[in-house]
Design an enzyme around this catalytic site. Structure first.
Site, PDB file in Angstrom:
ATOM      1  N   SER A 142     -18.120  -8.259 -10.915  1.00 44.88           N
ATOM      2  CA  SER A 142     -17.568  -9.319 -11.555  1.00 44.88           C
ATOM      3  C   SER A 142     -18.260 -11.174 -12.302  1.00 44.88           C
ATOM      4  O   SER A 142     -19.248 -10.911 -11.374  1.00 44.88           O
ATOM      5  CB  SER A 142     -16.280 -10.083 -10.611  1.00 44.88           C
ATOM      6  OG  SER A 142     -15.613 -10.642 -11.107  1.00 44.88           O
ATOM      7  N   TYR A 167     -13.813 -12.952  -2.713  1.00 40.62           N
ATOM      8  CA  TYR A 167     -13.951 -11.636  -3.534  1.00 40.62           C
ATOM      9  C   TYR A 167     -15.314 -11.985  -4.349  1.00 40.62           C
ATOM     10  O   TYR A 167     -16.700 -10.502  -4.285  1.00 40.62           O
ATOM     11  CB  TYR A 167     -12.478 -11.902  -4.708  1.00 40.62           C
ATOM     12  CG  TYR A 167     -12.658 -11.240  -5.981  1.00 40.62           C
ATOM     13  CD1 TYR A 167     -13.086  -9.905  -5.796  1.00 40.62           C
ATOM     14  CD2 TYR A 167     -13.275 -11.892  -7.213  1.00 40.62           C
ATOM     15  CE1 TYR A 167     -12.894  -9.274  -6.422  1.00 40.62           C
ATOM     16  CE2 TYR A 167     -13.276 -10.762  -8.085  1.00 40.62           C
ATOM     17  CZ  TYR A 167     -13.170  -9.565  -7.865  1.00 40.62           C
ATOM     18  OH  TYR A 167     -13.076  -8.381  -9.076  1.00 40.62           O
TER      19      TYR A 167
HETATM   20  N1  LIG Z   1      -9.231  -6.425 -14.431  1.00 42.52           N
HETATM   21  C1  LIG Z   1     -10.020  -7.842 -14.222  1.00 42.52           C
HETATM   22  O1  LIG Z   1      -9.962  -8.613 -14.890  1.00 42.52           O
HETATM   23  C2  LIG Z   1     -11.509  -7.430 -13.257  1.00 42.52           C
HETATM   24  C3  LIG Z   1     -12.604  -8.205 -13.030  1.00 42.52           C
HETATM   25  C4  LIG Z   1     -13.776  -8.284 -12.629  1.00 42.52           C
HETATM   26  C5  LIG Z   1     -14.366  -7.610 -12.030  1.00 42.52           C
HETATM   27  N2  LIG Z   1     -12.598  -6.386 -12.137  1.00 42.52           N
HETATM   28  C6  LIG Z   1     -12.690  -5.713 -11.018  1.00 42.52           C
HETATM   29  O2  LIG Z   1     -12.067  -4.084 -11.080  1.00 42.52           O
HETATM   30  C7  LIG Z   1     -12.497  -2.933 -10.401  1.00 42.52           C
HETATM   31  C8  LIG Z   1     -11.087  -2.522 -11.400  1.00 42.52           C
HETATM   32  O3  LIG Z   1      -9.816  -3.420 -11.758  1.00 42.52           O
HETATM   33  P1  LIG Z   1      -8.295  -4.049 -12.250  1.00 42.52           P
HETATM   34  O4  LIG Z   1      -8.080  -5.170 -13.066  1.00 42.52           O
HETATM   35  O5  LIG Z   1      -8.249  -2.170 -12.511  1.00 42.52           O
HETATM   36  O6  LIG Z   1      -7.518  -3.242 -10.522  1.00 42.52           O
HETATM   37  P2  LIG Z   1      -6.688  -2.970  -9.884  1.00 42.52           P
HETATM   38  O7  LIG Z   1      -6.306  -3.544  -8.449  1.00 42.52           O
HETATM   39  O8  LIG Z   1      -5.843  -2.644 -10.833  1.00 42.52           O
HETATM   40  O9  LIG Z   1      -7.264  -1.702  -9.657  1.00 42.52           O
HETATM   41  C9  LIG Z   1      -7.739  -1.294  -8.122  1.00 42.52           C
HETATM   42  C10 LIG Z   1      -8.144  -0.174  -7.909  1.00 42.52           C
HETATM   43  O10 LIG Z   1      -8.190   0.353  -6.961  1.00 42.52           O
HETATM   44  C11 LIG Z   1      -6.743   0.310  -5.399  1.00 42.52           C
HETATM   45  N3  LIG Z   1      -8.266   0.499  -3.989  1.00 42.52           N
HETATM   46  C12 LIG Z   1      -8.273  -0.728  -3.527  1.00 42.52           C
HETATM   47  N4  LIG Z   1      -8.600  -0.600  -2.466  1.00 42.52           N
HETATM   48  C13 LIG Z   1      -8.983   0.736  -2.275  1.00 42.52           C
HETATM   49  C14 LIG Z   1      -9.625   1.836  -1.550  1.00 42.52           C
HETATM   50  N5  LIG Z   1      -9.554   1.059  -0.353  1.00 42.52           N
HETATM   51  N6  LIG Z   1      -9.403   3.268  -1.609  1.00 42.52           N
HETATM   52  C15 LIG Z   1      -9.396   3.958  -2.987  1.00 42.52           C
HETATM   53  N7  LIG Z   1      -8.533   2.328  -3.716  1.00 42.52           N
HETATM   54  C16 LIG Z   1      -8.133   1.517  -3.563  1.00 42.52           C
HETATM   55  C17 LIG Z   1      -6.816  -0.246  -5.646  1.00 42.52           C
HETATM   56  O11 LIG Z   1      -4.990   0.424  -5.617  1.00 42.52           O
HETATM   57  C18 LIG Z   1      -5.890  -0.410  -6.953  1.00 42.52           C
HETATM   58  O12 LIG Z   1      -5.123   0.808  -7.930  1.00 42.52           O
HETATM   59  C19 LIG Z   1     -11.715  -3.476  -9.184  1.00 42.52           C
HETATM   60  O13 LIG Z   1     -13.011  -3.159  -9.192  1.00 42.52           O
HETATM   61  C20 LIG Z   1     -12.178  -5.286  -9.887  1.00 42.52           C
HETATM   62  O14 LIG Z   1     -13.018  -6.269  -8.535  1.00 42.52           O
HETATM   63  C21 LIG Z   1     -11.357  -6.335 -13.201  1.00 42.52           C
END
Ligand SMILES: NC(=O)c1ccc[n+]([C@@H]2O[C@H](COP(=O)([O-])OP(=O)(O)OC[C@H]3O[C@@H](n4cnc5c(N)ncnc54)[C@H](O)[C@@H]3O)[C@@H](O)[C@H]2O)c1
Length: 365
Positions: A142, A167
């Site tokens: 991130s 985080y």
């Molecule tokens: N959306 C953003 O702006 C952003 C920015 C930087 C990093 N990220 C990273 O990208 C990735 C995806 O983010 P997103 O926005 O799609 O988030 P999101 O919360 O929509 O998707 C993450 C998914 O992971 C699942 N999850 C969480 N813990 C879990 C576990 N222990 N076992 C199995 N599944 C699990 C959740 O149920 C969720 O559906 C994440 O790692 C997030 O930290 C996102």
């Protein structure tokens, strides 16, 4: 390729799966479908990829009725036994780990879940990649890892060792853990620092979703740091395209890596880190103005100070990604917001007559 994508009921995972399936890869998606935000939205994403949610059982594969090359398994990456079984059964070529507890603010009040999913869960992914000889692991890091760093634009070759939320610390720890596995066990790993991702099917805890929802309902929106926050908003299709480029080009050792002057973004091991961001930040107020002009609604804004754990500005330098894989994001905020608001209105069936009277009252034209 046969690819494992974790977090496929989530926002980015859902989009990535569709892209990979459309180009003909075989995908197994896993997600524990946690209730961090509305589970109905997660179910809808799964249904949209042909995964029937009714009757779904933990650990049991569900086969997509619209994509013959897609299988989904409700599974927690903390569950080492089931995860190993999944790796053993499918023998993946590549893994993309997106499953994580997302959200900066939530980590101030719920730190444990970040250690569980993001640290212990990620360790299980690394262990499986090691033992099942996965050719390449791409994983979500991130932009928040840049923390106190003010050296703009953020560059992966600079040190980022001052996170300001658990985080961010968990994401930075993932990068360090990945390096260890690349070094010790030759697991090829690529960490992807995503910059504020937005777009259709987006997360309800993120700014664009909250702003759009509140504006349509005639409710005020909270704008932190008095709207002076600068964010490098990046459209989800651009993020996904970047991930796909990365999956297709596994990490290699950097032959020029110098231990006397160590580059944090590469290594003598097959390890690398890429930013994926648009590289053109806009202020939060500018972002709100874009939504206002597209929805023809003037938002009632409550200007608030900066929140703990947030950073004031993000801006990606994407030259490392561009140089290595000839790719950089391109979607303008104008086009991206238009796609999001169109999706939101259709998905939530928002009609003019349903708009809150207050929202109609402030329609600009
Ligand atoms: N959306 C953003 O702006 C952003 C920015 C930087 C990093 N990220 C990273 O990208 C990735 C995806 O983010 P997103 O926005 O799609 O988030 P999101 O919360 O929509 O998707 C993450 C998914 O992971 C699942 N999850 C969480 N813990 C879990 C576990 N222990 N076992 C199995 N599944 C699990 C959740 O149920 C969720 O559906 C994440 O790692 C997030 O930290 C996102």
């Amino acid at each position: 390729m046969k690819i494992l994508v974790t977090g496929t009921a989530g926002f980015i995972g859902y989009h990535l799966v569709k892209n990979l399936l459309d180009r003909g890869d075989t995908v197994v998606g896993i997600d524990c479908i946690n209730d961090y935000y509305d589970v109905k939205l997660k179910h809808a994403r799964l249904e949209d990829t042909g995964i029937r949610v009714a009757g779904m059982e933990y650990g049991k594969p569900v086969y997509s009725h619209s994509y013959p090359n897609y299988t989904f398994i409700k599974l927690d990456i903390l569950d080492k036994e089931q995860l190993e079984l999944c790796f053993k059964t499918y023998q993946f070529d590549a893994v993309c780990n997106l499953a994580a507890q997302a959200g900066v603010r939530y980590s101030l009040t719920n730190p444990e879940v970040y250690i569980d999913s993001n640290i212990k869960g990620f360790l299980n992914i690394l262990e499986c990649c090691r033992h099942f000889k996965i050719k390449h692991l791409a994983y979500a890091s991130s932009s928040s890892v840049y923390g106190l760093n003010k050296n703009m634009p953020f560059n992966e070759h600079n040190i980022a060792d001052h996170p300001v939320s658990l985080y961010a610390a968990s994401k930075k720890a993932n990068e360090m853990m990945a390096h260890t596995y690349s070094h010790l066990f030759n697991v090829r790993t690529t960490g992807l620092r995503f910059f504020t991702v937005y777009g259709p099917w987006g997360r309800p805890d993120m700014a664009l979703f909250i702003f759009t929802k509140n504006m349509l309902e005639g409710k005020p929106i909270e704008v932190f740091n008095n709207g002076n926050m600068l964010r490098d908003f990046t459209y989800v299709d651009d993020i996904v395209e970047g991930i796909v480029h990365v999956i297709d080009n596994p990490a290699e050792p950097n032959p020029n890596w110098d231990a006397q002057n160590p580059d944090p973004a590469t290594s003598k091991a097959p390890f690398r880190i890429f930013n994926i961001g648009r590289g053109a930040p806009i202020s939060l107020l500018g972002f709100v103005e874009e939504i206002e002009s597209q929805m023809h609604i003037t938002a009632k804004k409550i200007l608030l100070p900066m929140q703990e754990g947030d950073v004031a500005e993000t801006c990606a330098d994407v030259s490392h990604l561009d140089d290595a894989l000839n790719y950089k994001p391109k979607t303008s905020v104008h086009d991206g917001v238009a796609k999001f608001t169109a999706w939101y209105k259709e998905f939530y069936n928002v009609k003019y007559e349903d708009l809150a009277p207050v929202a109609i009252g402030v329609l600009t034209h």
